[in-house]
Design a protein around this motif. Sequence first.
Motif, PDB file in Angstrom:
ATOM      1  N   HIS A  90     116.520  38.542 -33.571  1.00 45.12           N
ATOM      2  CA  HIS A  90     116.014  39.534 -33.130  1.00 45.12           C
ATOM      3  C   HIS A  90     116.187  41.096 -32.494  1.00 45.12           C
ATOM      4  O   HIS A  90     117.407  40.565 -31.788  1.00 45.12           O
ATOM      5  CB  HIS A  90     114.823  39.138 -32.354  1.00 45.12           C
ATOM      6  N   PRO A 127     117.244  43.069 -24.769  1.00 47.23           N
ATOM      7  CA  PRO A 127     115.895  42.272 -24.521  1.00 47.23           C
ATOM      8  C   PRO A 127     115.204  42.496 -23.741  1.00 47.23           C
ATOM      9  O   PRO A 127     113.890  42.129 -23.454  1.00 47.23           O
ATOM     10  CB  PRO A 127     116.850  40.404 -24.600  1.00 47.23           C
ATOM     11  N   ASP A 128     115.452  42.949 -22.347  1.00 51.87           N
ATOM     12  CA  ASP A 128     114.751  43.228 -21.456  1.00 51.87           C
ATOM     13  C   ASP A 128     113.614  44.654 -21.438  1.00 51.87           C
ATOM     14  O   ASP A 128     112.838  45.286 -20.628  1.00 51.87           O
ATOM     15  CB  ASP A 128     115.272  43.520 -19.374  1.00 51.87           C
ATOM     16  N   TRP A 146     111.136  44.609 -23.407  1.00 49.49           N
ATOM     17  CA  TRP A 146     110.429  44.537 -23.423  1.00 49.49           C
ATOM     18  C   TRP A 146     110.045  43.366 -22.949  1.00 49.49           C
ATOM     19  O   TRP A 146     110.827  42.597 -22.834  1.00 49.49           O
ATOM     20  CB  TRP A 146     109.605  43.885 -25.321  1.00 49.49           C
ATOM     21  N   ASP A 147     108.074  43.325 -22.732  1.00 49.99           N
ATOM     22  CA  ASP A 147     107.926  42.021 -22.162  1.00 49.99           C
ATOM     23  C   ASP A 147     107.989  41.439 -23.198  1.00 49.99           C
ATOM     24  O   ASP A 147     107.117  41.083 -24.078  1.00 49.99           O
ATOM     25  CB  ASP A 147     106.316  42.381 -21.481  1.00 49.99           C
ATOM     26  N   HIS A 148     108.812  39.741 -22.393  1.00 45.70           N
ATOM     27  CA  HIS A 148     108.409  38.876 -24.197  1.00 45.70           C
ATOM     28  C   HIS A 148     108.653  37.470 -23.542  1.00 45.70           C
ATOM     29  O   HIS A 148     108.597  37.176 -22.649  1.00 45.70           O
ATOM     30  CB  HIS A 148     110.056  39.302 -24.822  1.00 45.70           C
ATOM     31  N   ASP A 169     110.307  33.703 -24.899  1.00 48.34           N
ATOM     32  CA  ASP A 169     111.293  33.076 -25.760  1.00 48.34           C
ATOM     33  C   ASP A 169     110.740  31.016 -26.046  1.00 48.34           C
ATOM     34  O   ASP A 169     110.038  30.752 -25.438  1.00 48.34           O
ATOM     35  CB  ASP A 169     112.571  32.397 -25.341  1.00 48.34           C
ATOM     36  N   VAL A 196     110.699  34.582 -30.297  1.00 47.75           N
ATOM     37  CA  VAL A 196     110.404  35.294 -30.048  1.00 47.75           C
ATOM     38  C   VAL A 196     109.045  36.041 -29.402  1.00 47.75           C
ATOM     39  O   VAL A 196     109.027  36.731 -30.282  1.00 47.75           O
ATOM     40  CB  VAL A 196     111.704  36.859 -29.243  1.00 47.75           C
ATOM     41  N   TYR A 255     106.670  39.129 -27.994  1.00 45.02           N
ATOM     42  CA  TYR A 255     106.552  40.515 -27.371  1.00 45.02           C
ATOM     43  C   TYR A 255     104.969  41.325 -27.471  1.00 45.02           C
ATOM     44  O   TYR A 255     104.726  40.824 -27.896  1.00 45.02           O
ATOM     45  CB  TYR A 255     107.475  41.698 -27.592  1.00 45.02           C
ATOM     46  N   VAL A 301     103.368  43.608 -25.777  1.00 45.46           N
ATOM     47  CA  VAL A 301     103.041  45.037 -25.917  1.00 45.46           C
ATOM     48  C   VAL A 301     101.518  46.071 -25.859  1.00 45.46           C
ATOM     49  O   VAL A 301     101.015  45.384 -26.494  1.00 45.46           O
ATOM     50  CB  VAL A 301     104.022  45.945 -27.461  1.00 45.46           C
ATOM     51  N   PHE A 333     107.033  49.433 -30.762  1.00 41.51           N
ATOM     52  CA  PHE A 333     107.733  48.467 -30.710  1.00 41.51           C
ATOM     53  C   PHE A 333     108.466  48.257 -32.174  1.00 41.51           C
ATOM     54  O   PHE A 333     109.765  47.809 -32.325  1.00 41.51           O
ATOM     55  CB  PHE A 333     106.656  47.326 -31.026  1.00 41.51           C
ATOM     56  N   TYR A 362     108.450  39.735 -39.157  1.00 36.01           N
ATOM     57  CA  TYR A 362     107.683  39.570 -37.575  1.00 36.01           C
ATOM     58  C   TYR A 362     106.108  39.464 -38.149  1.00 36.01           C
ATOM     59  O   TYR A 362     106.537  39.698 -39.321  1.00 36.01           O
ATOM     60  CB  TYR A 362     107.551  40.437 -36.900  1.00 36.01           C
TER      61      TYR A 362
END
Length: 300
Positions: free
Chosen positions: A240, A246-247, A249-251, A253, A258, A260, A262, A268, A278
């Motif tokens: 993805h 990776p950091d 977006w607030d996510h 795993d 994953v 996310y 937003v 996004f 997705y």
Amino acid sequence: MEMPAVITASGLTKRYGSLEVVKGIDFTVTSGQCFGLLGPNGAGKSTTMRMIMGLSDASGGTLNVFGEPVKTMSRATKARIGLVPQETNLDPDITVLENLEAFGRYFALPKAVIAERVPKLLDFMQLTDKQKSPVNALSGGMKRRLIVARALIADPEMVILDEPTTGLDPQARVLIWKQLLDLKKQGRTLLLTTHYMDEAQRLCDQIVVIDDGRILDQGTPQELIDRHVKGHVFEVQKPHLAASPPDRWDHEDIGDSVLYFVHEAPEFIADLPDEAAYMHRQANLEDVFLRLTGRRLREN
């Protein structure tokens, strides 16, 4: 105008020997609101409910209902509270009508009052045509509706609802939701525990999320959603976001994919590689619950 407090808890604790299961929690339930107490199994919410109902003594802190300490609550104050227990504990040997009449006598209500209220409650919970039926002839949804009607026989100001729709089909759940919303419109205070997050999101004005005996957060459903999971959730299959760190977006795993969280969905989506698979949906209270309490299965 500020509404009066129906329940106030301050520094509330409960210990069983050396085991502390409620660890100094504070909350206030005001008149006329539906207040949700949510948490996974073993979080301490059932113990908290038992203390509110006067079935278990607090180990520390203060707990008042209608301005009285629960430990010394008078019979008259207890009559201002209706209880919808989690278990179905109706008398199976008598009819629907007789269950309500018997509970009215438990509260020492005059016969004339019982005779007036019972038909209204049967109509309110859509059970009039079942009033002569034995309890064992009722469906699960009808039994739960009868338990709600029974809780209202003394015309309580507050109704405690312990997982009122567990095990019911969607039609029965929606009917009970409608009646609970009607109770709130009448000005009654509702204290709700449930494992159905859509139920809590629909019914509750305020929610406390509790785990390991502590309050994790409190607010309206929308406040909790905005605070913890933004407005949108994207579940992106791995691999993805190859073009973005990776950091960014607030996510979270969750294994094969994953999540996310937003605020701005178009921004996004523009960041996603063309080949990314997705799913996109609105964030909800279940997302909040899982982020706060984790995804580990609780067995008790």
